[in-house]
Design a protein around this motif. Structure first.
Motif, PDB file in Angstrom:
ATOM      1  N   ASP A  86      37.461  22.104  28.591  1.00 58.00           N
ATOM      2  CA  ASP A  86      36.270  21.795  27.814  1.00 58.00           C
ATOM      3  C   ASP A  86      36.315  22.666  26.567  1.00 58.00           C
ATOM      4  OD1 ASP A  86      33.426  22.471  26.895  1.00 58.00           O
ATOM      5  OD2 ASP A  86      33.106  20.731  28.213  1.00 58.00           O
ATOM      6  N   TYR A  87      36.338  22.036  25.424  1.00 60.30           N
ATOM      7  CA  TYR A  87      36.472  22.731  24.139  1.00 60.30           C
ATOM      8  C   TYR A  87      35.488  23.886  24.009  1.00 60.30           C
ATOM      9  CZ  TYR A  87      36.861  23.186  19.033  1.00 60.30           C
ATOM     10  OH  TYR A  87      37.051  23.656  17.764  1.00 60.30           O
ATOM     11  N   ASP A  88      34.231  23.642  24.372  1.00 61.65           N
ATOM     12  CA  ASP A  88      33.199  24.658  24.189  1.00 61.65           C
ATOM     13  C   ASP A  88      33.152  25.692  25.308  1.00 61.65           C
ATOM     14  OD1 ASP A  88      32.301  23.662  21.779  1.00 61.65           O
ATOM     15  OD2 ASP A  88      30.902  22.283  22.739  1.00 61.65           O
ATOM     16  N   GLU A  89      33.583  25.349  26.483  1.00 62.12           N
ATOM     17  CA  GLU A  89      33.393  26.255  27.613  1.00 62.12           C
ATOM     18  C   GLU A  89      34.650  26.971  28.087  1.00 62.12           C
ATOM     19  OE1 GLU A  89      30.977  24.768  30.734  1.00 62.12           O
ATOM     20  OE2 GLU A  89      29.621  23.758  29.350  1.00 62.12           O
ATOM     21  N   ASP A  90      35.816  26.486  27.738  1.00 58.47           N
ATOM     22  CA  ASP A  90      37.038  27.075  28.270  1.00 58.47           C
ATOM     23  C   ASP A  90      37.752  28.004  27.296  1.00 58.47           C
ATOM     24  OD1 ASP A  90      36.836  25.909  30.812  1.00 58.47           O
ATOM     25  OD2 ASP A  90      37.614  24.019  30.032  1.00 58.47           O
ATOM     26  N   PRO A 133      27.037  35.949  13.485  1.00 61.87           N
ATOM     27  CA  PRO A 133      26.220  36.266  14.657  1.00 61.87           C
ATOM     28  C   PRO A 133      25.988  35.079  15.593  1.00 61.87           C
ATOM     29  CG  PRO A 133      25.233  37.202  12.681  1.00 61.87           C
ATOM     30  CD  PRO A 133      26.378  36.338  12.237  1.00 61.87           C
ATOM     31  N   VAL A 134      25.859  33.870  15.047  1.00 62.58           N
ATOM     32  CA  VAL A 134      25.636  32.704  15.906  1.00 62.58           C
ATOM     33  C   VAL A 134      26.814  32.515  16.856  1.00 62.58           C
ATOM     34  CG1 VAL A 134      25.416  30.177  15.901  1.00 62.58           C
ATOM     35  CG2 VAL A 134      24.103  31.553  14.281  1.00 62.58           C
ATOM     36  N   ASN A 135      28.042  32.731  16.335  1.00 63.63           N
ATOM     37  CA  ASN A 135      29.217  32.617  17.185  1.00 63.63           C
ATOM     38  C   ASN A 135      29.184  33.636  18.319  1.00 63.63           C
ATOM     39  OD1 ASN A 135      30.163  32.180  14.117  1.00 63.63           O
ATOM     40  ND2 ASN A 135      31.203  30.714  15.438  1.00 63.63           N
ATOM     41  N   GLU A 136      28.789  34.849  18.007  1.00 65.98           N
ATOM     42  CA  GLU A 136      28.743  35.911  19.024  1.00 65.98           C
ATOM     43  C   GLU A 136      27.678  35.624  20.068  1.00 65.98           C
ATOM     44  OE1 GLU A 136      30.597  39.131  19.686  1.00 65.98           O
ATOM     45  OE2 GLU A 136      31.883  37.722  18.641  1.00 65.98           O
ATOM     46  N   GLU A 137      26.564  35.045  19.665  1.00 64.48           N
ATOM     47  CA  GLU A 137      25.517  34.709  20.629  1.00 64.48           C
ATOM     48  C   GLU A 137      26.016  33.630  21.582  1.00 64.48           C
ATOM     49  OE1 GLU A 137      22.029  33.637  18.429  1.00 64.48           O
ATOM     50  OE2 GLU A 137      21.972  35.585  17.412  1.00 64.48           O
ATOM     51  N   TRP A 138      26.785  32.690  21.046  1.00 67.51           N
ATOM     52  CA  TRP A 138      27.306  31.597  21.851  1.00 67.51           C
ATOM     53  C   TRP A 138      28.360  32.098  22.833  1.00 67.51           C
ATOM     54  CZ3 TRP A 138      32.334  29.259  20.801  1.00 67.51           C
ATOM     55  CH2 TRP A 138      32.604  28.151  21.601  1.00 67.51           C
ATOM     56  N   TRP A 139      29.245  32.981  22.361  1.00 70.96           N
ATOM     57  CA  TRP A 139      30.336  33.485  23.199  1.00 70.96           C
ATOM     58  C   TRP A 139      30.617  34.932  22.788  1.00 70.96           C
ATOM     59  CZ3 TRP A 139      34.120  30.074  25.910  1.00 70.96           C
ATOM     60  CH2 TRP A 139      35.087  30.799  26.584  1.00 70.96           C
ATOM     61  N   PRO A 140      29.993  35.910  23.452  1.00 70.57           N
ATOM     62  CA  PRO A 140      30.222  37.313  23.093  1.00 70.57           C
ATOM     63  C   PRO A 140      31.715  37.671  23.117  1.00 70.57           C
ATOM     64  CG  PRO A 140      28.390  37.119  24.599  1.00 70.57           C
ATOM     65  CD  PRO A 140      29.036  35.753  24.529  1.00 70.57           C
ATOM     66  N   ARG A 141      32.133  38.402  22.118  1.00 68.66           N
ATOM     67  CA  ARG A 141      33.518  38.869  21.957  1.00 68.66           C
ATOM     68  C   ARG A 141      34.511  37.720  21.761  1.00 68.66           C
ATOM     69  NH1 ARG A 141      34.790  43.763  22.011  1.00 68.66           N
ATOM     70  NH2 ARG A 141      36.838  43.447  22.887  1.00 68.66           N
TER      71      ARG A 141
END
Length: 174
Positions: free
Chosen positions: A111-115, A82-90
């Motif tokens: 950007d590793y986290d944003e792209d 769930p934490v992953n989904e909250e950070w980036w849905p789907r």
């Protein structure tokens, strides 16, 4: 069968659970418990994916995490949740973009986290020093492990199918 080789897997397409458990047990290692089918199905439903067949079968018949390459296999819930989904849905349902190795020249200013460089994949093992083994769940590379060295040298490198990767490790253990 007295000895087990990766070619036996390729022909049979089944996990030889007793042989795997025997080999890892001789090393003093343990596999996690297997997961019930409903748990795996619920995971797939919650994240709108179908896990690659070899990994799904591993969870159902061999184990959920434990003995494996590097520091061992991560459990399904540690790999993605769930934490992953909250950070980036789907995130997991979005197709993984790559089919061949990529390096700094392609990664460039991402950007590793944003792209979303690793969408469609989940970590199954930690190599160490910021490097991971990822299982691609969606996209053209689904079912393959990829070596995520983005935190070290900005590379992503394809590996074999999950089963072949795991069985290579089991067979290398003697």
């Amino acid at each position: 069968m007295t000895s087990w080789h990766i070619n036996d897997w390729v022909v049979a397409r089944v996990w030889n659970v007793s042989e795997i458990r025997s080999r890892v047990g001789k090393l003093g290692l343990e596999l996690g418990p297997t997961l019930p089918a409903w748990v795996v199905s619920e995971f797939e439903r919650n994240y709108s994916v179908v896990l690659p067949k070899s990994y799904r079968n591993f969870l159902l018949s061999v184990g959920d995490g434990g003995a494996g390459p590097f520091g061992g296999l991560w459990s399904l819930n540690r790999s993605y949740g769930p934490v992953n989904e909250e950070w980036w849905p789907r995130f997991l349902a979005t197709p993984f973009a790559f089919t061949e190795a990529v390096g700094p020249e392609v990664i460039g200013d991402y950007d590793y986290d944003e792209d979303g460089l690793v969408v469609g994949s989940m970590i199954v093992a930690e190599i160490g020093c910021g490097a991971f083994v990822r299982l691609v769940v969606t996209g053209d590379s689904a079912g393959k492990v990829w070596f995520d060295n983005l935190g070290i040298d900005s590379t992503l490198e394809p590996g074999p199918d999950f089963c072949d990767w795991y069985m290579d490790w089991v067979c290398s253990m003697g």
